[in-house]
Design an enzyme around this catalytic site. Sequence first.
Site, short mmCIF file in Angstrom:
data_model
loop_
_atom_site.label_atom_id
_atom_site.label_comp_id
_atom_site.label_asym_id
_atom_site.label_seq_id
_atom_site.Cartn_x
_atom_site.Cartn_y
_atom_site.Cartn_z
N CYS A 180 -3.50 124.67 -64.12
CA CYS A 180 -4.92 124.20 -64.71
C CYS A 180 -4.95 122.70 -65.20
O CYS A 180 -5.81 122.24 -65.37
CB CYS A 180 -5.26 125.35 -65.51
SG CYS A 180 -5.51 126.79 -64.88
N HIS B 200 -10.61 122.34 -70.65
CA HIS B 200 -10.41 123.52 -69.19
C HIS B 200 -11.17 124.66 -69.26
O HIS B 200 -11.51 125.30 -70.57
CB HIS B 200 -8.84 123.77 -69.21
CG HIS B 200 -8.65 125.02 -68.14
ND1 HIS B 200 -9.17 124.66 -67.06
CD2 HIS B 200 -7.99 126.16 -68.18
CE1 HIS B 200 -8.76 125.65 -66.25
NE2 HIS B 200 -8.25 126.41 -67.04
N ASN C 266 -13.44 129.68 -63.61
CA ASN C 266 -12.38 128.82 -63.74
C ASN C 266 -11.49 128.38 -62.36
O ASN C 266 -11.38 129.42 -61.60
CB ASN C 266 -11.20 129.76 -64.60
CG ASN C 266 -9.92 129.01 -64.85
OD1 ASN C 266 -9.59 128.03 -64.18
ND2 ASN C 266 -9.00 129.86 -65.68
O1 UT7 Z 1 -6.52 129.02 -66.48
C1 UT7 Z 1 -5.88 129.99 -67.48
C2 UT7 Z 1 -6.04 131.37 -66.91
N1 UT7 Z 1 -6.29 132.40 -67.72
C3 UT7 Z 1 -7.16 132.33 -68.88
O2 UT7 Z 1 -7.57 131.60 -69.53
C4 UT7 Z 1 -7.53 133.76 -69.55
C5 UT7 Z 1 -7.24 133.81 -70.91
N2 UT7 Z 1 -7.90 135.22 -71.36
C6 UT7 Z 1 -9.07 135.57 -71.61
O3 UT7 Z 1 -9.99 134.88 -71.29
C7 UT7 Z 1 -9.55 137.00 -71.87
O4 UT7 Z 1 -8.11 137.54 -72.45
C8 UT7 Z 1 -9.71 137.93 -70.85
C9 UT7 Z 1 -11.31 137.42 -70.20
C10 UT7 Z 1 -9.01 137.78 -69.53
C11 UT7 Z 1 -9.96 139.27 -71.10
O5 UT7 Z 1 -10.95 139.42 -72.40
P1 UT7 Z 1 -10.69 140.41 -73.79
O6 UT7 Z 1 -11.56 140.28 -74.51
O7 UT7 Z 1 -9.14 139.94 -74.10
O8 UT7 Z 1 -10.52 141.68 -73.02
P2 UT7 Z 1 -9.37 142.90 -72.83
O9 UT7 Z 1 -8.19 142.39 -71.95
O10 UT7 Z 1 -8.76 143.16 -73.98
O11 UT7 Z 1 -9.87 144.22 -72.14
C12 UT7 Z 1 -10.97 144.79 -72.89
C13 UT7 Z 1 -11.39 146.07 -72.04
C14 UT7 Z 1 -10.37 146.84 -71.42
O12 UT7 Z 1 -10.85 148.27 -71.43
P3 UT7 Z 1 -10.16 149.26 -72.67
O13 UT7 Z 1 -8.94 149.17 -72.31
O14 UT7 Z 1 -10.32 148.57 -73.82
O15 UT7 Z 1 -10.66 150.27 -72.09
C15 UT7 Z 1 -10.51 146.30 -69.93
O16 UT7 Z 1 -9.80 147.36 -69.01
O17 UT7 Z 1 -12.19 145.35 -71.09
C16 UT7 Z 1 -11.64 146.10 -69.66
N3 UT7 Z 1 -12.00 145.14 -68.60
C17 UT7 Z 1 -13.10 144.96 -68.15
N4 UT7 Z 1 -14.26 145.84 -68.21
C18 UT7 Z 1 -15.30 145.33 -67.30
C19 UT7 Z 1 -11.21 144.01 -68.16
N5 UT7 Z 1 -11.67 143.41 -67.38
C20 UT7 Z 1 -13.04 143.89 -67.27
C21 UT7 Z 1 -14.12 143.43 -66.22
N6 UT7 Z 1 -15.20 144.35 -66.43
N7 UT7 Z 1 -14.09 142.48 -65.38
#
Ligand code: UT7
Length: 324
Positions: free
Chosen positions: A110, A245, A275
Amino acid sequence: MSFYIAGTGSALPEKVISNDDLAQFLDTSDEWIYTRTGIRRRHVLTHERLDDLAIQSAKTALEDAKITGEELDLILCATMRGDTYTPSLACVIGEAVGAHAPAFDVNAACVGVLYCMEVADAFISSKKAKNVLIVAAEAMSKLVDWTDRATCVLFGDGTGAMVVRAGEGRLSGVLSTNPDSKVIRMPNIEGLNSPYNCVEQEKLAIYMDGGEVYKFAVNAMGKNIEQVCERAGLTPADVDWYLPHQANVRIIDASLKKFHIDKSKALLNISECGNMSATSLMVLLDEYAKKGTFRPGDKLLLVAFGAGLTSGAVLVEWKKASVG
Ligand code: UT7
């Protein structure tokens, strides 16, 4: 002597996929995606080739800079891969615009555009080039696992370009890498039909530890903003426009909060594009340049993080006349 931005362009795939469209086949919702990331929609490649869109972006940027391909001294393309492993996408673009300049791809995920800007600065300040074309192109929809809701909802496809030309404009730049090959990982094709290959093929899709990337991103963006301003003898308050970004609105808010920066200075297009990896910054720059947001003399700070783990920032003064 370094460079100024002389022209910009971008080209996105026609097909737009909303969060509701994704909820048709994934256990997700518009509410989850929008509140956690700020994304509503993203463009996705269907019938188009990435190369063709990248060429379109490049031609628009050349036209905007009022130069021809023949006048280019260097072509750089920020991409994880074009439609061919070889020739590089930069060479494919060079052929299409009638250039005979050295051309190569840069893979810094990125942060690719910022790495390219710093390579352009090195060529221009050592008098090896005057006109440099930088293109960004990513086909994220072909790298993600469409059954993994934690990653596929985040990304979009797109291309963008800028021409940088010898002159005054770049104020400072900073690049860094915090090597980590696990936190974000996309394996390459292993062996194909080599009778000698004994290495097992990893799953061909992006893996990401979202939480770890989030922590890295907030720290790296904050640090890079501070460093790039310091190198230019400025403070973050002196910056007119932040182009961060576009990975997650919450990451952008958290990294700017440290400097008490007014949110209206941070430019966004994540809700419409998701993204797009290296392409995000380029499309953002082109979009706001074409809207006439930047005035000559405005200070623009571009900052990014990505797989590697790479990060960086470049501070430039806008030189082009305002649009409209
Ligand atoms: O260009 C660089 C690439 N990457 C990034 O910049 C990513 C950086 N990270 C992030 O933006 C965030 O960490 C995410 C958006 C990827 C995730 O957000 P979060 O608030 O950290 O969520 P989480 O991973 O802690 O997940 C919370 C819950 C989980 O369920 P449980 O375990 O609490 O029951 C996930 O399974 O949300 C669930 N979950 C979803 N639910 C609905 C994960 N993805 C989804 C989804 N829809 N698409």
